[in-house]
Scaffold this motif. Structure first.
Motif, short mmCIF file in Angstrom:
data_model
loop_
_atom_site.label_atom_id
_atom_site.label_comp_id
_atom_site.label_asym_id
_atom_site.label_seq_id
_atom_site.Cartn_x
_atom_site.Cartn_y
_atom_site.Cartn_z
N GLU A 167 58.61 -27.00 -5.39
CA GLU A 167 58.43 -27.18 -3.58
C GLU A 167 57.58 -27.98 -3.33
OE1 GLU A 167 57.89 -23.53 -1.44
OE2 GLU A 167 60.19 -22.84 -2.11
N THR A 169 60.18 -21.07 0.12
CA THR A 169 61.34 -21.12 0.69
C THR A 169 61.59 -19.64 1.02
OG1 THR A 169 61.86 -22.72 -0.30
CG2 THR A 169 63.51 -20.99 0.36
N THR A 191 62.41 -26.41 1.69
CA THR A 191 62.66 -27.47 1.37
C THR A 191 62.17 -27.21 -0.62
OG1 THR A 191 61.72 -28.18 3.68
CG2 THR A 191 61.12 -29.94 1.57
N LYS A 192 62.72 -28.08 -1.25
CA LYS A 192 62.63 -28.12 -2.50
C LYS A 192 61.89 -29.88 -3.03
CE LYS A 192 63.02 -24.08 -3.19
NZ LYS A 192 61.74 -22.70 -3.87
N THR A 193 61.77 -29.53 -3.86
CA THR A 193 61.28 -31.21 -4.00
C THR A 193 61.22 -30.86 -5.66
OG1 THR A 193 59.82 -33.11 -3.66
CG2 THR A 193 59.08 -30.62 -3.96
N GLY A 248 67.45 -35.16 0.99
CA GLY A 248 66.31 -36.42 1.49
C GLY A 248 66.90 -37.06 0.48
N GLU A 291 65.25 -35.18 -3.09
CA GLU A 291 64.61 -33.26 -2.13
C GLU A 291 65.78 -33.27 -1.97
OE1 GLU A 291 60.63 -35.13 0.05
OE2 GLU A 291 62.30 -36.28 0.35
N PHE A 301 66.28 -29.73 1.28
CA PHE A 301 66.72 -29.21 2.27
C PHE A 301 67.83 -27.69 2.59
CE2 PHE A 301 64.86 -33.40 2.98
CZ PHE A 301 63.56 -32.91 2.80
N ARG A 315 67.92 -24.91 6.10
CA ARG A 315 67.91 -25.16 7.33
C ARG A 315 69.23 -24.31 8.03
NH1 ARG A 315 66.97 -30.68 7.23
NH2 ARG A 315 64.65 -31.26 7.84
#
Length: 380
Positions: free
Chosen positions: A128, A140, A154-156, A196, A211, A213, A215
């Motif tokens: 993250e 998360t 959110t992860k990156t 993303g 990235e 996401f 939600r």
């Protein structure tokens, strides 16, 4: 020269895989780097030839090959004739085993065949923006809503992030205990799951790092791997093999850099004679070859221990630490021996150098590896 580590069967497998790479990968890797992604069809082609999840049971379409040396052969050939940004090993050997070890019979029957065929591409989402090696810092969350879990976060830096059809997402499941983590299977098309931008990187240009996401993603209970509170332990279980895989890859890249440099110095003329005739060059090549051979012996030893189910976390950490550091020294020296040409992207050593820099970071940084080794000596 054939290493005693391998049998004739391994070398026959190597020949076939090398031919595949020369035909299907080598001619296209520059285009993939420019595009920033490997075409999805390449996973299908790998699957058609039986090169994905080679360990998977035949009932799922796999070869049922448990001997890690066959995977080692693939990694070594990838380093020479493949594309470092083609993360089929992440798919086959880092993510899919979570389904093998922690998935139930229904999940395995539903998901593994498409992973073996390459129809479904895998990724894992742990990192993250504010949590890398320290999973306890993960933000998360997954909330139990009865018939499903609600996932937010959110992860990156997620490898295969754009191509992935199935993502194993790590999320905290108990706000009062940071080590209680669940692993959730998020599939392409689930409402609230978004991707993303593709992240621009120093190296590994063909690898689609993104990235992700989440939600209010409703994850059905049948998409939870094992116990939703024991994910931390599940993640730890796979780290030894992950670091061994990295070690083989780093060493393969170092060998590839060394080999192209040996050819370059034989052709490069300086002051009327080949660069290879200079004492400085010969000493540097001698030093690099020695380091590579020592590292290779240790990695082969680790593979044998892994096949015997005896590879410990600290031994794997030492392998990753040593090979990634050797890789860094070797590719840097190889660029130096290329002179100005080594800084040009048209020369192979240039992209090998930029690819290598991440080796000392991902999968556990060199500093983390040193800490793991130190704990094995001194305790916590």
């Amino acid at each position: 020269m054939q290493r005693q580590h391998y049998t004739a069967e391994h070398e026959l497998f190597r020949d076939g895989y090398r031919q595949f790479l020369r035909k299907e990968v080598l001619p296209h890797r520059e285009a993939w780097r420019e595009a920033g992604i490997v075409p999805r069809e390449m996973f299908r082609k790998m699957g058609e030839h039986g090169y994905l999840l080679i360990w998977a049971d035949e009932k799922y379409g796999g070869l049922g090959v448990e001997d890690f040396r066959f995977q080692q052969v693939m990694l070594e050939e990838d380093a020479r004739y493949g594309e470092a940004g083609f993360y089929h090993t992440l798919h086959s050997r880092l993510v899919a085993p979570y389904l093998k070890h922690f998935g139930n019979a229904e999940q395995q029957a539903r998901l593994l065949p498409k992973c073996v065929s390459g129809e479904s591409i895998l990724a894992i989402a742990m990192t993250e923006p504010d949590a890398g090696s320290d999973l306890a810092g993960m933000k998360t969350r997954a909330t139990d809503c009865g018939d499903h879990w609600l996932l937010n976060g959110t992860k990156t830096y997620i490898s295969n992030g754009i191509n992935a059809d199935l993502v194993v997402v790590a999320a905290k499941t108990n706000p009062d205990n940071p080590r209680q983590i669940g692993l959730f299977l998020v599939q392409r098309g689930m409402e609230g799951f978004e991707r993303g931008r593709t992240l621009a990187k120093m190296g590994l240009k063909a690898q689609d790092t993104a990235e992700l996401f989440f939600r209010d993603v409703k994850v059905p209970k049948e998409n939870v791997l094992g116990d939703p509170f024991k994910g931390f332990h599940y993640l730890m279980r796979g780290l030894a093999e992950e670091r061994l895989i990295g070690s083989v890859m780093y060493l393969g890249n170092a060998w590839g850099s060394f080999e192209v440099t040996c050819e370059f110095v034989k052709q490069r003329m300086v002051f009327g004679k080949a660069l290879s005739e200079m004492q400085n060059t010969r000493f540097k090549l001698g030093s690099m070859r020695t380091e590579l051979e020592v590292a290779q012996t240790y990695v082969d030893h680790c593979v044998d221990r892994h096949n015997a189910a005896e590879l410990t976390a600290e031994v794997a950490a030492m392998a990753k630490l040593f090979t990634s550091e050797v890789e860094g020294r070797v590719v840097d020296e190889c660029v130096q021996l290329h002179g100005g040409a080594g800084y040009m992207e048209e020369y192979e050593v240039c992209w090998r150098y930029t690819n290598a820099r991440i080796s000392r970071v991902y999968g556990g940084s060199s500093e983390i590896m040193r800490e793991i080794v130190a704990r094995s000596i001194l305790g916590r």
